[in-house]
Scaffold this motif. Structure first.
Motif, short mmCIF file in Angstrom:
data_model
loop_
_atom_site.label_atom_id
_atom_site.label_comp_id
_atom_site.label_asym_id
_atom_site.label_seq_id
_atom_site.Cartn_x
_atom_site.Cartn_y
_atom_site.Cartn_z
N THR A 1 85.62 1.83 31.23
CA THR A 1 85.94 0.63 30.47
C THR A 1 86.75 -0.36 31.30
OG1 THR A 1 85.92 1.83 28.37
CG2 THR A 1 87.16 -0.23 28.42
N ARG B 1 86.58 -4.44 33.12
CA ARG B 1 87.57 -5.46 32.71
C ARG B 1 88.54 -5.79 33.84
NH1 ARG B 1 88.12 -6.23 27.36
NH2 ARG B 1 90.38 -6.49 27.46
N GLU C 1 82.73 -3.74 19.74
CA GLU C 1 83.39 -4.43 18.65
C GLU C 1 84.54 -5.32 19.11
OE1 GLU C 1 84.48 -1.13 16.23
OE2 GLU C 1 82.39 -0.52 15.91
N GLY C 2 84.67 -5.50 20.43
CA GLY C 2 85.73 -6.37 20.95
C GLY C 2 87.10 -5.74 21.01
N TRP C 3 87.13 -4.40 21.02
CA TRP C 3 88.41 -3.68 21.06
C TRP C 3 88.51 -2.79 22.30
CZ3 TRP C 3 92.72 -3.20 17.66
CH2 TRP C 3 92.70 -4.08 16.57
N GLY D 1 84.25 -1.05 22.65
CA GLY D 1 83.83 -2.15 23.51
C GLY D 1 82.88 -3.10 22.80
N ARG E 1 97.56 -5.12 20.42
CA ARG E 1 96.65 -4.57 19.43
C ARG E 1 96.56 -3.08 19.73
NH1 ARG E 1 90.90 -7.28 19.15
NH2 ARG E 1 90.85 -6.49 21.29
N THR F 1 95.33 -4.57 24.60
CA THR F 1 94.78 -3.66 23.59
C THR F 1 95.03 -2.24 24.09
OG1 THR F 1 93.07 -5.24 22.94
CG2 THR F 1 92.72 -2.93 22.35
#
Length: 254
Positions: free
Chosen positions: A131, A135, A80-82, A78, A35, A11
């Motif tokens: 972020t 991850r 919203e899964g993006w 984050g 994405r 992403t």
């Protein structure tokens, strides 16, 4: 795996991707399987670019010089899964006064340039790193400038200073977060012909003067920049961090 492209499963967020180099890089990332998140302060442009890419894209409206705006963008993505694992810090301004050499540089031009280009890049990196730590890593790519390294910026004091600061910031952040699996690099384009620079490209005299200082004898194109960006965003660039990649036709090295 068969059928995968270099950025499959990633992403990527690109600031200033409503137009110009940022847009070209974002669209290339999408073609390479990522994405993508169009991050721009121009809502209409951001929406248009995201719609053109399709279902693998979304957009966020963000002012990179405003910490509240940058923090909200990353936190909302984050939730919203993006959450991005690739961030390109591309947004910036180049402002002009009557005389931009240091003795006559207008203080407001200096402040606005530093606030957007340098502080805005700092804020982008600050929240990108937060972020990516969560991850277990990622790739941050910052757009620099030959004016940060050569005398090309003699008439652009504020812009050159802001870009020089960015180059130093990249090295520091790369060293500070390598153990977290976060890679940070700079891509340095020369004059690149996009819709944003038509005032120069449509002026034969100005265009010839700039191209005449590029050893390869032509202006850059977005395609020249895209490939290096894909390399650094993908596993092919996994051992590169704290580095500066000139895509400037030799302007800053010869």
């Amino acid at each position: 795996m068969p059928g995968q492209t270099p950025l499959t499963g990633r992403t990527a967020l690109v600031t200033g991707s409503g137009a110009g180099i940022g847009r070209a890089v974002l669209e290339r990332f999408a073609r390479e399987g990522a994405r993508v998140i169009v991050a721009d302060r121009d809502a209409a442009a951001a929406e248009e670019v995201a719609a053109g890419v399709g279902a693998s894209a979304r957009y966020v409206i963000v002012d990179i010089s405003d910490e509240t705006s940058v923090r909200a963008a990353f936190e909302n993505l984050g939730a919203e899964g993006w959450a991005p694992d690739v961030v390109v810090a591309n947004a910036g301004v180049q402002l002009f006064g009557e005389d931009d050499r240091v003795a006559d540089l207008d203080l407001e031009v200096w402040r606005r340039t530093i606030e957007t280009n340098f502080t805005g890049t700092f804020l982008t990196l600050k929240y990108a790193v937060r972020t990516m730590r969560d991850r277990s890593g990622g790739s941050i790519i910052v757009v620099g400038s030959p004016t940060a390294i050569t005398g090309e910026g003699a008439d652009f004091t504020a812009y050159s200073a802001s870009k020089a600061g960015i180059h130093g910031l990249v090295r520091t952040v790369a060293a500070g977060y390598a153990a977290d699996g976060i890679r940070v690099n700079t891509v340095v384009p020369a004059y690149t012909e996009t819709a944003l620079v038509t005032t120069i490209s449509d002026d034969p005299t100005a265009h010839s003067a700039i191209v005449g200082r590029i050893p390869l004898g032509r202006a850059g194109t977005p395609r020249d920049v895209e490939g290096v960006m894909v390399l650094l965003a993908s596993d092919d660039g996994a051992f590169a961090t704290g580095a500066s990649f000139a895509v400037d036709g030799g302007m800053s090295t010869l």
